[in-house]
Design a protein around this motif. Structure first.
Motif, short mmCIF file in Angstrom:
data_model
loop_
_atom_site.label_atom_id
_atom_site.label_comp_id
_atom_site.label_asym_id
_atom_site.label_seq_id
_atom_site.Cartn_x
_atom_site.Cartn_y
_atom_site.Cartn_z
N LEU B 8 -112.16 11.90 -6.32
CA LEU B 8 -111.43 10.77 -6.92
C LEU B 8 -110.78 9.91 -5.84
O LEU B 8 -110.88 8.68 -5.84
CB LEU B 8 -110.35 11.32 -7.86
CG LEU B 8 -109.98 10.41 -9.03
CD1 LEU B 8 -111.16 10.29 -9.98
CD2 LEU B 8 -108.75 10.97 -9.75
N THR B 9 -110.10 10.58 -4.89
CA THR B 9 -109.40 9.83 -3.84
C THR B 9 -110.38 9.04 -2.98
O THR B 9 -110.19 7.84 -2.75
CB THR B 9 -108.64 10.80 -2.90
OG1 THR B 9 -108.28 11.95 -3.65
CG2 THR B 9 -107.43 10.14 -2.31
N THR B 10 -111.42 9.74 -2.49
CA THR B 10 -112.37 9.03 -1.61
C THR B 10 -113.07 7.93 -2.38
O THR B 10 -113.29 6.84 -1.85
CB THR B 10 -113.42 10.00 -1.04
OG1 THR B 10 -113.96 10.75 -2.11
CG2 THR B 10 -112.81 10.92 -0.01
N GLY B 11 -113.40 8.19 -3.66
CA GLY B 11 -114.06 7.17 -4.48
C GLY B 11 -113.18 5.94 -4.61
O GLY B 11 -113.63 4.80 -4.46
N ALA B 12 -111.90 6.17 -4.87
CA ALA B 12 -110.97 5.05 -5.05
C ALA B 12 -110.85 4.24 -3.76
O ALA B 12 -110.87 3.01 -3.77
CB ALA B 12 -109.60 5.58 -5.46
N LEU B 13 -110.76 4.96 -2.64
CA LEU B 13 -110.63 4.26 -1.37
C LEU B 13 -111.89 3.45 -1.06
O LEU B 13 -111.82 2.33 -0.56
CB LEU B 13 -110.37 5.26 -0.23
CG LEU B 13 -108.98 5.89 -0.27
CD1 LEU B 13 -108.87 7.03 0.73
CD2 LEU B 13 -107.91 4.84 -0.01
N ALA B 14 -113.05 4.02 -1.41
CA ALA B 14 -114.29 3.29 -1.18
C ALA B 14 -114.34 2.03 -2.03
O ALA B 14 -114.76 0.96 -1.57
CB ALA B 14 -115.49 4.19 -1.48
N CYS B 15 -113.87 2.16 -3.29
CA CYS B 15 -113.85 0.99 -4.17
C CYS B 15 -112.93 -0.10 -3.61
O CYS B 15 -113.19 -1.29 -3.75
CB CYS B 15 -113.36 1.38 -5.57
SG CYS B 15 -114.61 2.27 -6.49
N LEU B 16 -111.84 0.34 -2.98
CA LEU B 16 -110.88 -0.59 -2.41
C LEU B 16 -111.58 -1.57 -1.46
O LEU B 16 -111.27 -2.77 -1.45
CB LEU B 16 -109.80 0.20 -1.66
CG LEU B 16 -108.41 -0.45 -1.60
CD1 LEU B 16 -107.85 -0.63 -2.99
CD2 LEU B 16 -107.49 0.42 -0.76
N LEU B 18 -114.72 -2.51 -1.51
CA LEU B 18 -115.52 -3.46 -2.29
C LEU B 18 -114.63 -4.50 -2.94
O LEU B 18 -114.92 -5.70 -2.95
CB LEU B 18 -116.30 -2.70 -3.37
CG LEU B 18 -117.48 -1.88 -2.88
CD1 LEU B 18 -118.13 -1.13 -4.03
CD2 LEU B 18 -118.48 -2.78 -2.18
N ILE B 19 -113.48 -4.02 -3.51
CA ILE B 19 -112.57 -4.94 -4.18
C ILE B 19 -112.04 -5.98 -3.19
O ILE B 19 -111.96 -7.17 -3.49
CB ILE B 19 -111.41 -4.16 -4.83
CG1 ILE B 19 -111.96 -3.33 -6.01
CG2 ILE B 19 -110.32 -5.10 -5.30
CD1 ILE B 19 -110.99 -2.30 -6.55
N LEU B 23 -112.41 -9.89 -3.50
CA LEU B 23 -111.25 -10.78 -3.58
C LEU B 23 -111.32 -11.87 -2.52
O LEU B 23 -110.98 -13.03 -2.78
CB LEU B 23 -109.96 -9.98 -3.41
CG LEU B 23 -109.47 -9.26 -4.66
CD1 LEU B 23 -108.22 -8.45 -4.36
CD2 LEU B 23 -109.20 -10.26 -5.79
N ILE B 24 -111.77 -11.49 -1.31
CA ILE B 24 -111.90 -12.51 -0.25
C ILE B 24 -112.86 -13.59 -0.70
O ILE B 24 -112.58 -14.79 -0.60
CB ILE B 24 -112.41 -11.86 1.06
CG1 ILE B 24 -111.33 -10.95 1.65
CG2 ILE B 24 -112.81 -12.94 2.07
CD1 ILE B 24 -111.79 -10.16 2.85
N PHE B 25 -113.98 -13.13 -1.25
CA PHE B 25 -114.98 -14.10 -1.71
C PHE B 25 -114.37 -14.99 -2.79
O PHE B 25 -114.50 -16.22 -2.76
CB PHE B 25 -116.20 -13.36 -2.25
CG PHE B 25 -117.31 -14.27 -2.68
CD1 PHE B 25 -118.21 -14.77 -1.74
CD2 PHE B 25 -117.45 -14.64 -4.01
CE1 PHE B 25 -119.22 -15.63 -2.12
CE2 PHE B 25 -118.46 -15.51 -4.40
CZ PHE B 25 -119.35 -16.00 -3.46
N TYR B 26 -113.66 -14.38 -3.73
CA TYR B 26 -113.07 -15.13 -4.84
C TYR B 26 -112.07 -16.17 -4.33
O TYR B 26 -112.11 -17.34 -4.73
CB TYR B 26 -112.38 -14.15 -5.81
CG TYR B 26 -111.63 -14.82 -6.93
CD1 TYR B 26 -112.31 -15.32 -8.04
CD2 TYR B 26 -110.24 -14.95 -6.88
CE1 TYR B 26 -111.62 -15.94 -9.07
CE2 TYR B 26 -109.54 -15.58 -7.90
CZ TYR B 26 -110.24 -16.08 -9.00
OH TYR B 26 -109.56 -16.69 -10.00
#
Lengths: 253, 300
Positions: B8-16, B18-19, B23-26
């Protein structure tokens, strides 16, 4: 093209302060197969690699003594390593075809570097050495496919063909079948038998049945020393040294 | 239990990650919308940049970035490969260790220091020696070299960038060369090849995908470099393909004008250039990945 004799006199190989080969005097007879056997770490591969100066490129290695090819001393100014390795070819433990080249290019690569340019000559050479290596029928329709598409045994025979393509006098083989399955191993052994008429062959092996099957002479190494050398029949049936007997009967190693 | 927490932790950090990228693109997209609404895609190839008249176009800056980064790569790649080959194959330890240290030191120099060096040392040398030399040599007939002029040029920026990306390409290439299996090199040597032939035809061929990716990473660094480029490129506003002229880059124009941009459309145009740069890096990396996948058959 005559096979040539190799001979070592007081050959010693050091890695740093460790002496891995301790003063070996040995003859590798022309047109015959000499097997080098012994337990792991006995210096047999180190010995073999000193015969084509493969240690030159290992920073910590140092070689002393003499190695003769014919009557030329290959270490003491008698021959440069490039000239030597054209005469003394080597086949490695694991098949090492060049993965970025096709089957054909693997064979023609070195001859082209050494100056063979004509297409028809190269084509003839490819067929000749692939036939010698008993691989021609299996690959003649896909010479331009990548060499890595071949099976392990085929790759090893390609490596033998590649070594033959520079027309060596002597062929050194470092456990050439140890990474192969029994069928592929048998084909390599048959090949060695066929090649010995034209080449002087030295083969390192940890497989004693293999040594008994393919070789005319056998050298037994232990702890960096040559313990016993003689005709294969004699070594395996009636060894003089107790250590040799203990090793070949499987009591150690 | 412990395993699922870990996932869960590593998955969340990995998603961060991508997010963040999303966000930069947005943000870039939202900030640049006025420019796209006014000119559409033609913003990319418009060549006029005139804040007073409110006319903006990205081409001079895109061209400047591509020209300087491309030239930097052309200069840096052979030098870096030479260093990598020397370090892995030929240099004795007494030479190798100091050389590795110097190359790594080069990577640690702040880019503003490179910029200062560019202004005080390189620009005069380019003006006094390099440009006259190239103009007098056969290279001078190439259409990319015009009349030598002042020292702040596309060429000066290219040279600075080349020096800055050499450490990256050299050290990555060195790692690639060291991962090439020993039996490949020895296989070539055992056939009577010289060390140089073994290196050139077997080891480099084996590592070509890795070397390519080192070059792509170097190019990426050059594309994004701002400070040293801004200080040496000359900051002219017109479109030029002449390495002997002052030019501009996407990074330099943003760094130079964002703070003083008065109108909304000016700010939006600068952000739009940032968006193009972002997209360019993305495309470049994708192409790099694609080619690596294609040539890596058997190799690194």
């Amino acid at each position: 093209m005559m096979p040539e004799r190799m001979q070592t006199k007081d050959l010693r190989v050091y890695f740093g302060k460790t002496e891995a080969v301790k003063g070996v005097d040995m003859e590798i007879r022309p047109g015959a197969v000499t097997a080098i056997i012994g337990p792991s770490g006995c210096g047999k591969t180190t010995f073999l690699r000193s015969l084509n100066r493969m240690h030159d490129n290992t920073r910590s290695a140092r070689v002393t003594g003499h190695v003769y090819l014919g009557d030329r001393d290959i270490y003491n100014g008698g021959m440069n390593p490039v000239e030597l390795r054209i005469r003394v070819g080597m086949v490695f433990q694991r098949p090492n075809p060049f993965p970025t080249m096709s089957i054909r290019e693997n064979i023609t690569f070195a001859p082209r570097r050494h100056g063979m340019r004509r297409r028809s000559d190269l084509q003839d050479l490819v067929e000749e050495v692939l036939r010698q290596a008993a691989l021609w029928d299996e690959v003649k329709d896909r010479l331009d496919d990548p060499a890595t598409g071949l099976s392990g045994g085929q790759q090893q025979r390609l490596c033998i063909a590649r070594a033959l393509a520079v027309r060596p006098k002597v062929l050194l083989m470092d456990e050439p079948a140890s990474a192969l399955d029994p069928t592929a191993t048998q084909r390599i052994e048959e090949l060695i038998f066929d090649l010995k008429a034209e080449y002087t062959i030295a083969i390192v092996t940890h497989n004693m049945q293999q040594a008994a099957r393919v070789s005319d002479y056998t050298a037994f190494f232990y702890m960096g020393e040559l313990i016993e050398f003689g005709e294969t029949d004699v070594i395996f049936t009636n060894p003089k040294e107790a250590q040799t007997e203990a090793y070949i009967t499987g009591r150690f190693g | 239990m412990g395993g699922s927490w870990f996932r869960l932790t590593t998955g969340a950090l990995a998603c961060l990650v991508l997010i963040t990228a999303g966000l930069i693109f947005y943000e870039l997209w939202m900030g640049s919308r006025p420019a796209w609404e006014q000119w559409g895609l033609s913003f990319i190839w418009r060549t006029e940049w005139n804040p007073v008249r409110g006319e903006f176009g990205a081409l001079p800056f895109i061209a400047g970035t591509l020209l300087t980064s491309g030239m930097a790569l052309v200069i840096a790649l052979p030098v870096s490969l030479g260093i990598a080959i020397l370090l892995t194959e030929f240099a004795p330890r007494a030479v190798r260790d100091p050389l590795i240290f110097i190359v790594e030191l080069l990577a640690a120099v702040p880019s503003v220091v490179f910029g200062l060096w560019g202004i005080f040392v390189l620009a005069p040398v380019v003006q006094g020696t390099v440009m006259p030399f190239i103009a007098g040599s056969p290279l001078g007939y190439l259409p990319i070299f015009g009349e030598p002029g002042a020292g702040y040029t596309l060429l000066t920026a290219s040279l600075i960038l080349a020096i800055m990306i050499i450490p990256i390409i050299a050290s990555l290439s060195r790692e690639v060369l060291m991962t090439v299996p020993r039996d490949q090199r020895e296989g070539a040597l055992a056939l009577g090849c010289t060390r140089w032939e073994a290196m050139r035809h077997v080891v480099l061929a084996y590592g070509r995908a890795g070397i390519f990716s080192a070059a792509v990473l170097g190019l990426g660094r050059a594309l994004g470099e701002t400070m040293a480029t801004t200080m040496t490129i000359g900051n002219s506003l017109g479109l030029t393909f002449d390495y002997f002229e002052a030019g501009n880059s996407m990074t330099a124009i943003i760094a130079n004008e964002l703070r003083e941009a008065a109108s909304e459309i000016h700010v939006a145009s600068l952000v739009a250039i940032g968006l193009i740069l972002f997209a360019l890096s993305f495309v470049l990396n994708s192409i790099g990945r694609l080619i690596i996948g294609r040539v890596s058959r058997g190799g690194v």
